[in-house]
Structures are given as structure tokens and as C-alpha cells.
Design an enzyme around this catalytic site. Structure first.
Site, short mmCIF file in Angstrom:
data_model
loop_
_atom_site.label_atom_id
_atom_site.label_comp_id
_atom_site.label_asym_id
_atom_site.label_seq_id
_atom_site.Cartn_x
_atom_site.Cartn_y
_atom_site.Cartn_z
N GLU A 11 -7.91 5.73 2.09
CA GLU A 11 -8.97 5.94 1.08
C GLU A 11 -10.34 6.14 1.71
O GLU A 11 -11.09 7.03 1.34
CB GLU A 11 -9.03 4.74 0.12
CG GLU A 11 -7.96 4.73 -0.93
CD GLU A 11 -8.13 3.57 -1.88
OE1 GLU A 11 -9.26 3.33 -2.32
OE2 GLU A 11 -7.13 2.90 -2.19
N ASP A 97 -5.01 1.79 -0.60
CA ASP A 97 -4.99 0.34 -0.82
C ASP A 97 -3.74 -0.08 -1.60
O ASP A 97 -3.16 0.71 -2.35
CB ASP A 97 -6.24 -0.10 -1.57
CG ASP A 97 -7.49 0.00 -0.70
OD1 ASP A 97 -7.34 0.07 0.53
OD2 ASP A 97 -8.60 0.02 -1.26
N ASP A 99 -3.33 -2.09 -4.14
CA ASP A 99 -3.43 -2.52 -5.53
C ASP A 99 -3.04 -1.36 -6.45
O ASP A 99 -2.65 -0.29 -6.00
CB ASP A 99 -4.84 -3.03 -5.84
CG ASP A 99 -5.91 -1.99 -5.51
OD1 ASP A 99 -5.56 -0.83 -5.22
OD2 ASP A 99 -7.09 -2.35 -5.52
N TYR A 328 -7.65 -7.91 2.76
CA TYR A 328 -8.01 -7.15 1.56
C TYR A 328 -8.77 -8.04 0.57
O TYR A 328 -8.36 -9.17 0.29
CB TYR A 328 -6.76 -6.59 0.90
CG TYR A 328 -7.04 -5.54 -0.14
CD1 TYR A 328 -7.81 -4.43 0.16
CD2 TYR A 328 -6.52 -5.66 -1.43
CE1 TYR A 328 -8.06 -3.46 -0.79
CE2 TYR A 328 -6.76 -4.69 -2.38
CZ TYR A 328 -7.53 -3.60 -2.06
OH TYR A 328 -7.79 -2.64 -3.00
N ARG A 330 -9.55 -7.58 -2.67
CA ARG A 330 -9.25 -7.56 -4.10
C ARG A 330 -7.94 -8.30 -4.34
O ARG A 330 -6.86 -7.73 -4.17
CB ARG A 330 -9.18 -6.13 -4.63
CG ARG A 330 -10.52 -5.41 -4.60
CD ARG A 330 -10.48 -4.07 -5.29
NE ARG A 330 -11.79 -3.44 -5.30
CZ ARG A 330 -12.22 -2.58 -4.38
NH1 ARG A 330 -11.42 -2.24 -3.39
NH2 ARG A 330 -13.42 -2.06 -4.45
N HIS A 375 -1.04 -10.57 -3.53
CA HIS A 375 -1.54 -10.55 -2.17
C HIS A 375 -2.03 -11.95 -1.79
O HIS A 375 -2.23 -12.80 -2.66
CB HIS A 375 -2.68 -9.55 -2.04
CG HIS A 375 -2.43 -8.26 -2.76
ND1 HIS A 375 -1.36 -7.47 -2.48
CD2 HIS A 375 -3.11 -7.65 -3.77
CE1 HIS A 375 -1.39 -6.41 -3.28
NE2 HIS A 375 -2.43 -6.50 -4.08
#
Length: 960
Positions: A11, A97, A99, A328, A330, A375
């Protein structure tokens, strides 16, 4: 490059270099730079598609809610580069990512690039060599359920916004927006302000005593300690917890008046009063460490400890993640992997001692509603954590601060409990006679002290807490002297203390994030954008750390509550998140769910049905808040104001009330400060009207002070003409006499026998007369001279001398002796300045327009126009440079008011804050927030109207 080539798409461009290094030869890494396509704006649809629901939403709600995606203009170049890179690749790795949004980006890449080579989905939660190699060797397919969940969220938000926002535009104001989560967040802030508005403070009194052992009270070495009155004659004394929002006592506790408290304090201070220890109780004290960070708790703690906004926290965390420093960012899981558990325990043991690490690792689970726990927690990256001292040379400013916070929290989470003991002492004083209470009054005091004997995790980290009214707080570390039951004490001082109950505290970013997380509204990864949106839309204004709703938010929330009650219901909003989780888990069908949301189903009224049956919405009522029978707060197009109606001044014949009076509300006045008393104060304030200051001796004109649309100013007006009443009466009498005399044509008619017919000769004569000339158009009257007041001037106090000096601007300072050009001082659109020909120099303040002399002006012109001279024009300088840019930070005065700048980024200072309040930390935060927000979007140029087309000229028929 020889051999197979594998294309990896991530990304962020920041990840490219690190990941390419870890993957080695044979891999080419490119970045999509976020999403490459999205729902098109309906106005940009092809003409043939601008029909029906697709033309309204870019989503075909009639046909399976099919979305119409397009590659944005900004991403066409990126897509072309990715296609070129893919053309020579043997495999494609989609490494966005892990998510839902990252999964959707990977799916969009697949749909647009249409690869003809094998595709692998590669996911990782940290950018370390081990994590990247593991992700490369353990790829999977794209998770269609995750993509469905993200698509559903995007379509849901489009339907919600495009159906509800137009209602706000029509009934509240243009440019407003409604969002599924932002509306709920705005409602939370408004409800808290409503509670503050309805709150009535209550007063109560208690006693604080400073005590010491009676036998050694006179000894300077004796330890004194404090105690608080808790009971009187066996009855508990009222505290803030005993009052409701209306200020009424809601328990059976005894309420002390000021007189009673003062009398009791005087009586207990007497040396003859018996004061002794009634009981001593000791309890073990244990405190556990906080769990590792989730996205939500990271935002909360960064706000409390570092004064970061949610957006700033996520921006810094994103940078730390992409550069391989943290995992990560989030996540809503506080759990740690086995690798992280080992790293944290090893580091705690090495830094703080083996005794600070428990025998077994601590395991944590999420408590938030709808927590997915897909996660692990936000933690330092790698199997061995880098300590803050190890990264201090490469991380600077906010990056270092946030990394240190994450490191401390992670290590502390695996350390032992803090242990100690808390001693609670009950002290009895009396009985003694007290006026207004009883002749035999017995007072009971309480004192406590906590001693930490083993600090455990506190050696590394302690969590901060939000301000909560009347909340029980963690006992602070304090020590009492050795005390035993029956021990005689002496009162060193006894003081009566008055208190007032306080309203519920306003939300801060930290407490709002906490509440959203507890209610299950939105996702932690969206909280930063939610808060930024409600601030940018003007619904909420930060005042220091507090979030203060603007009056427009009251109107928006009221309309949503009355006509879209379900959509702003907290439980319903949280259930939507649960439903999206079910879609992500494959338990719910995307199309079926969207059908139920939009068209309705059993037990749920669909959004379409709500919109179609809104009925008449009284916009005036929605935007009005009655304060009394005569005073109403109106939220108008140009801001809030008070409308005052004098019912006693109604026309007795018709019963109609005269046009209500309007009173503007100061912009700095928070909603909870607009009490009825304050409203009356604003109404009763003297109205600033035009005031004649004096007469200009040079021309005899009146100098008048006025308050205009753009602020206070002075102007020069012609004096009202003096009317000579005697001359006026004489002229009136003469005019009446002339009107009484017979007209010429009437005399002629009488002489000719009474006929008034004009003779032919007379007509001819009249016809020969030249036509009367039209009077020449009067020349336009010259505009009166005007001049704005300086910011430091008061309209009510401006005098004639100052007004004349303002009207005479620009002021000639003198003549440049070399260039022989005059130098003038004047005020302009961008502030005060000097002018010499076409050359200008800014002045530090408006007063210098009058004060600067020729040498001072020449000195300014001798300096370079930019650079050194500008540095001296700062309103405030800070000694330390900005930690991110390394540039000096200053506060300057600009076109739109004061702003903070490091020479690269400019951040406007909110109206609610003053220059004096802005310290270095706040200045750094404002600049970081502005950087995170990114550059302002350029305004779209106004569409130019195409000239009317002329009909084409017909061609002559060809000759045969």
C-alpha cells in the site's frame, strides 16, 4: 534481471525499500499508494447511467446493490505503472495491509490489473525480515468474505450519507453532512453538553484537619498528617456524590451549612476537645499493569500523556509501522504473540531484575464490544525489542515519544503486580457543644496512607486516567505515622472547606474514543477520521483538550433524533458493526443484509421508507431552543443569535408583537455557558450606535464612530443642515398665495366668453417652441472618508484626535534621502506596512503606523524583504526547534489571524485559544495535526458558462 521475476504490491511507498531488501533478488516491489479506485461521484457517471438509483448513489440498489467503481484521475498514472511492472512478472504478490480495507484494496488491484499470472495474497503484521519471509512462504487466496464486509461498509456509508445529508442541507444549513458513525459521535458530544446545560451546582461543606500525636505535638520533628470529616453524630456527611444533576440531595447524608461547618471547626480546634484514634485497619494493596495497546487505548493514552490528537497518533504510528519499529497499528486485540511475550519478559528481567517478572506470562483478552481480536496488540517489532535508548539516535520528536510509550506499555504488561499496604485510620473528636448542631457533637474523621513495598511494573510504566466527575481514584503513595487505637491526638488546624458540585466533564479525544470503543460504535481504525470529520465539519471545536459542540450540532442532532431515531441509536449503530463482522465471517449475505437495511425487513424500518415518510419538518423549530417565554435561541445561516420578543409591547388592536429584536451571541461563548442569566446580560448590554465624536476643524464635517459589518470604524459625514424656521414659514406663505391666484388660461377664457379652447394660432405658436431640455444628471456625491479602528482600539473610547489620525492615513513618514521617494505608513489587507514606490515592508503592529520615524523606516527597508526581517515580526518565538522538521517554531499574525509556523507548515490558532496559552508542546501538536491532515484541497474553479451557440450559416446551393 535474469530468471523469474515476482511483482509485490504494497500500500505505502514507505514500505517498498524495507520489504524489497528483505525479499532480495527476484522480487520487484511497488506501491499502490492506498486505494486505486472507489465509488464514482454520481455527477461523473456516464450520461446513459444517470438514471434510477445508480444515478443517485453510483450503487444500483435495485439490482443487488452493484457498485460502480472507477479508477480516480490521481491513480491512473499509478495503475499504468503497475500494469507495466506486471507485464514482465511471472507471479503477483498482493501484500496490502491485513485488515478488511487492505483486503479490499488487494481485490480492487486484482479487478483492475487482471493478471494472467499466479496471484498470491501475502500478509504480515510487522515489517521485519522474519515476518516478511514468513509471509512470503505462507501466502493465501484473497478472502472474499472480508472484501464483502468492506464493500458493504462502503455502500452502507454512501446510502446513509446521500439520503440523510440532503435533509440537513434543506432544514439546517448547506454543506452539512450525516455519517453513520460521525452522527453518533456528534450526538455523544451534544448530549454531554446538554447535561452540562441542565446541571445545577450544589454547595456543601466539610472539614479538613491537620493532626499530630498529642504527647509530642510541640516537637518540631513530630509527623503531622491530614484527615477529613466523614461522619457527624454517626451520620455520614454529604459529598459531591450525594447530589443529583438538579443540585438536590439524593441520599440521607447530613448536609452541613457554612455556619455549621465554621462553628464545628472552631469548636474542634479547642485544646480541651478529646481527639483520639478510634481504629486502625491495614489492608494489602495490589495493582496490576495495564494491557498492551490496542488502537483505541493507544489513541487514549497518547492523548493523555503526549497531548496527541487521534489523527496525529495514527499518523505517527503509521510511520513507525512502515519503517519497521512497531507492529500493525490497527487492531482491537490486546494479546501478544509468544514471540512478543518472550521478548517483553526477557527485557523486563534484564532491565529491572528477575523479581519483577512473574513465573507465567500475562495473557490479555479484549473487553470492547465487537472486538475482533484478529491481530495482536500494538507493540515494538521483532523478536527482540529495541529499547528507547537504542532508537534515540534514529527516531526524533513525536516518533520517539510514541515508540517509547508503546515500548514501556508492552514491557510493563509482562511485569509483576505492584504491592504494598493501605492503612485506614478512623479518628473521633468530641463530644463537644456546637452551636446549630447539638450540645454533644461527635465528629469522625478518616485518614489513609498507601505504602508501596514492591513497585513491580511501576518501574517501567503507569497508565494515566481521564478526568471523571466524582470517580474513585487510585490511592496515591503516601505514608501515615505509626498510629494505635486509643492514641490521643491534637488538632494543629481545623478548617471548614466549601465545595460546589461540578457538571460532567466534556469529552476529550481520549474519553470520546474510549466511549465509542465501549459502545462498539465504529472501528478503532476509524476513530481518528471520525473525530477529524466532526471538527472539520464545524460540529465540534477543540478548546484545549475539551471537545465543545457548536450550536449547529444541536440542530443536526435534534433533527436526526426526531426523524432518524434508529440511525443515531447507539445500540443500532453498534449492531451494524456486529452485522459487518458476520458478513466478514461468512455468516451473513451481503446483498440480503443491504436489502434489509435499505428497504426494511421484519422488525426494521428501512432507510428508504424513513426518507419517503418524513412528513413536514419545521426547520424553524429544529433550529430553535426556547430559553424563556420572551427569549429564544435561533441557529441561523450566519450563526446563533437570541431572538427577544416583548409580549407586553403587543399591539392592543391586533394582538401582534412588534418585530423581535436580535442579539448576537459571542463566538467564544460555549453552549453550556448560555444560561438564562447570561442571555439576559447579553440582551441588557448597551447597544453600540453611531456616535458623533466631534467636528473636523479643517472642514467642519462630523466625525462619527460606527460598528459595521467588517468591524468598528470612523467616518466623516456632512453635518445635518440647520433649518431656519422663520424663513421656512415665509416661503410656505408665499407659495400658498401663488396657488390662490387664477391661472393665465383661466383669465383668457373669461375674456373670450368662458371658452377654454386653445386657438389654432396659439397651438401653432406652442408647436414652434423648442422642447424643454432634460436636466443634466447630477454628479455623484463623493464617498465619505472612512478608516477601520486598530485591533487595540475600543469603539466606545475612541477620541477625536485618534479618529482624525486614522482618517488621514496613509501617513507620510518622510522622504528617502537617496531615492527621493516618499515613505508612507498604512494599514492594508494583510496588516500594517511601509511603502516606498513599489517596495513594501511589513510592520510588527498597527501602532507603528503612527509611531515609526524616518530612521526606523529606513532601517526596515535596509533589511532583506524576507528572511531575517520576518523573524523579528513573530508574535512569539520558541527556543526549541520543531522535532519533526528541525525548523524554528514561531507564532505570527497573518491574513486570517495568528498562526503557528515552522516556515514549512502553517497551523491557524483556533479562536478559543490565545497566543499566551500556546506553549511549545501545543505548537508542536498543532503543526503535527496540520501535517497529518495534509494540504488543503484546491477549490474547484467556477464553471464558466459557455457562450450561446450561433446557428451555422447556410451554405449556398451548389451550382448545377
Amino acid at each position: 534481471m535474469s530468471g523469474p521475476r515476482k511483482l509485490v504490491i504494497v500500500e505505502s511507498p514507505t514500505k517498498v525499500k524495507s520489504i524489497a531488501q528483505y525479499l532480495g533478488d527476484g522480487y520487484e516491489v511497488h506501491a499502490s499508494v492506498g486505494h486505486i479506485r472507489d465509488l464514482v461521484e454520481p455527477k461523473n457517471l456516464p450520461p446513459e447511467l444517470k438514471k434510477g438509483s445508480l444515478g443517485k448513489f453510483s450503487v444500483d440498489v435495485e439490482n443487488g446493490f452493484a457498485p460502480y467503481y472507477v479508477v480516480s484521475d490521481a491513480k491512473k498514472k499509478t495503475v499504468a505503472e503497475l500494469k507495466r511492472a506486471l507485464a514482465g512478472a511471472d507471479e503477483l504478490y498482493l501484500a496490502t495491509d491485513e485488515d478488511r480495507e487492505g483486503e479490499a484494496i488487494a481485490w480492487h488491484l486484482l479487478e483492475v490489473l487482471k493478471p494472467k499470472v499466479p496471484v498470491r495474497r501475502m500478509v504480515f503484521h510487522e515489517i521485519t525480515k522474519e515476518a516478511i519471509e514468513h509471509a512470503r512462504d505462507n501466502t493465501r487466496d484473497i478472502d472474499e468474505a472480508l472484501v464483502d464486509a468492506q464493500e458493504t461498509r462502503r455502500i452502507l456509508d454512501r446510502l446513509y450519507g446521500y439520503e440523510v445529508s440532503p435533509v440537513l442541507w434543506r432544514k439546517v444549513g448547506p454543506g452539512l453532512s450525516a455519517g453513520r458513525v460521525q452522527s453518533a459521535a456528534t450526538r455523544l458530544v451534544v448530549e454531554r453538553e446538554r447535561e452540562r446545560l441542565a446541571f445545577t451546582a450544589a454547595s456543601y461543606w466539610d472539614l479538613n484537619a491537620v493532626l499530630a500525636d498529642k504527647a509530642t505535638a510541640s516537637d518540631a520533628a513530630t509527623v503531622q498528617f491530614g484527615a477529613r470529616l466523614v461522619r457527624l453524630n454517626g451520620e455520614r456527611i454529604a459529598t459531591g456524590r450525594d447530589f443529583d444533576e438538579s443540585g438536590a440531595l439524593k441520599s440521607k447524608a447530613t448536609l452541613l451549612s457554612e455556619t455549621q461547618a465554621t462553628s464545628l471547626a472552631d469548636a474542634l480546634a479547642s485544646p480541651s476537645v478529646n481527639i483520639h484514634v478510634a481504629s486502625v485497619e491495614s489492608k494489602p494493596y495490589t495493582r496490576r499493569p495495564a494491557a498492551p495497546f490496542t488502537t483505541s487505548t493507544l489513541q487514549q493514552e497518547a492523548a493523555r500523556k503526549l497531548r496527541f490528537s487521534a489523527r496525529q497518533t495514527m499518523s505517527v504510528a503509521q510511520s513507525l509501522y512502515e519503517n519497521g519499529y512497531i507492529t500493525y497499528m490497527r487492531t482491537d486485540s490486546p494479546s501478544l504473540s509468544q514471540q512478543a511475550l518472550n521478548a517483553a519478559r526477557t527485557q523486563a528481567r534484564a532491565l529491572y531484575g528477575a523479581e519483577t517478572v512473574p513465573d507465567k506470562p500475562r495473557l490479555y483478552s479484549g473487553k470492547g464490544k465487537n472486538a475482533q481480536e484478529a491481530h495482536e496488540a500494538v507493540r515494538p517489532a521483532g523478536e527482540t525489542f529495541r529499547t528507547p535508548s537504542q532508537v534515540a539516535s534514529v527516531l526524533r520528536g513525536n516518533d520517539f515519544k510514541l515508540y517509547e510509550l508503546i515500548w514501556k506499555r508492552t514491557v510493563a504488561s509482562q511485569m509483576a503486580d505492584a504491592k504494598g499496604s493501605t492503612a485506614s485510620v478512623t479518628i473521633t473528636a468530641g463530644p463537644t457543644p456546637v452551636a446549630g448542631i447539638t450540645d454533644a457533637t461527635t465528629a469522625e474523621f478518616s485518614a489513609s496512607g498507601t505504602v508501596i513495598t514492591f513497585r513491580g511494573f511501576m518501574l517501567a510504566y503507569e497508565e494515566s486516567q481521564d478526568e471523571e466527575r466524582n470517580a474513585a481514584t487510585e490511592p496515591t503513595e503516601s505514608k501515615l505515622p505509626p498510629l494505635t487505637a486509643g492514641q490521643a491526638l491534637k488538632a494543629i488546624t481545623v478548617d471548614a472547606a466549601g465545595h460546589e458540585t461540578s457538571p460532567p466533564p466534556r469529552y476529550t479525544e481520549a474519553s470520546l474514543v474510549k466511549t465509542l470503543d465501549e459502545l462498539g460504535i465504529g472501528r478503532p481504525s476509524t476513530y481518528a477520521s471520525i473525530i477529524s470529520t466532526i471538527i472539520d465539519r464545524g460540529y465540534v471545536t477543540p478548546r484545549g483538550q475539551a471537545l465543545v459542540p457548536n450550536w449547529i450540532a444541536f440542530s443536526v442532532v435534534r433533527l436526526l433524533e426526531e426523524y432518524f431515531a434508529e440511525l443515531v441509536n447507539y445500540e443500532f449503530t453498534a449492531e451494524l458493526e456486529s452485522d459487518l463482522d458476520k458478513i466478514a465471517d461468512g455468516e451473513e449475505d451481503r446483498v440480503d443484509w443491504l436489502n434489509g437495511f435499505y428497504f426494511g425487513n421484519e422488525g426494521h424500518k428501512g432507510l428508504r421508507d424513513v426518507i419517503d415518510n418524513l412528513g413536514d419538518i419545521d426547520a424553524r423549530a429544529i433550529n430553535s431552543i426556547p430559553l424563556s417565554d420572551e427569549i429564544t435561541l435561533r441557529i441561523g445561516k450566519y450563526g446563533p443569535y437570541l431572538e427577544v420578543t416583548d409580549t407586553e409591547a403587543a399591539n392592543p388592536a391586533t394582538g401582534e408583537v412588534e418585530t423581535p429584536r436580535r442579539v448576537n451571541i459571542p463566538p467564544e461563548l460555549a453552549p453550556d455557558e448560555l444560561t438564562l442569566a447570561k442571555a439576559q446580560e447579553l440582551i441588557d448590554a448597551p447597544i453600540v450606535t453611531d456616535r458623533v465624536i466631534g467636528v473636523n476643524p479643517a472642514n467642519g464635517k462630523n466625525i462619527v464612530a460606527k460598528d459595521g459589518r467588517f468591524g468598528p470604524y470612523v467616518t466623516e459625514l456632512e453635518p445635518e443642515p440647520v433649518v431656519d424656521m422663520e424663513a421656512t414659514l415665509a416661503l410656505a406663505e408665499a407659495a400658498a398665495a401663488l396657488l390662490a391666484e387664477p391661472k393665465v388660461d383661466e383669465v383668457a377664457a373669461a375674456a373670450s366668453g368662458g371658452s377654454t379652447t386653445t386657438t389654432t394660432a396659439a397651438k401653432k405658436t406652442a408647436a414652434k417652441k423648442p422642447a424643454a431640455k432634460k436636466p443634466a444628471k447630477a454628479a455623484a456625491a463623493p464617498k465619505p472618508r472612512t478608516a477601520s479602528l486598530f485591533k487595540t482600539m475600543d469603539l466606545a473610547a475612541i477620541d477625536l484626535e485618534t479618529a482624525l489620525r486614522l482618517l488621514d492615513l496613509p501617513r507620510t513618514v518622510g522622504e528617502d534621502p537617496e531615492l527621493k521617494e516618499p515613505i508612507t505608513a498604512q494599514n492594508g489587507k494583510f496588516g500594517p506596512y511601509l511603502k516606498r514606490g513599489t517596495d513594501t515592508r511589513s510592520l510588527e503592529n498597527e501602532d507603528l503606523i503612527f509611531d515609526i520615524d524616518l530612521p526606523g523606516a529606513l532601517e526596515l527597508f535596509a533589511q532583506p524583504k524576507y528572511g531575517a526581517r520576518r523573524a523579528s515580526s513573530a508574535l512569539k518565538d520558541f527556543d526549541e526547534p520543531d522535532p519533526e522538521s528541525g525548523k524554528a517554531i514561531k507564532i505570527k499574525d497573518g491574513r486570517f489571524g495568528a498562526y503557528v509556523t515552522d516556515g514549512i507548515t502553517n497551523a491557524t490558532i483556533p479562536k478559543a485559544e490565545t497566543i499566551e496559552e500556546i506553549d511549545f508542546a501545543r505548537a508542536v501538536q498543532m503543526l503535527a495535526d496540520k501535517r497529518a491532515k495534509g494540504p488543503a484541497k484546491p477549490r474547484a474553479a467556477a464553471a464558466r458558462k459557455a457562450p450561446a451557440r450561433k446557428a451555422p450559416a447556410r451554405k449556398a446551393a451548389p451550382k448545377k
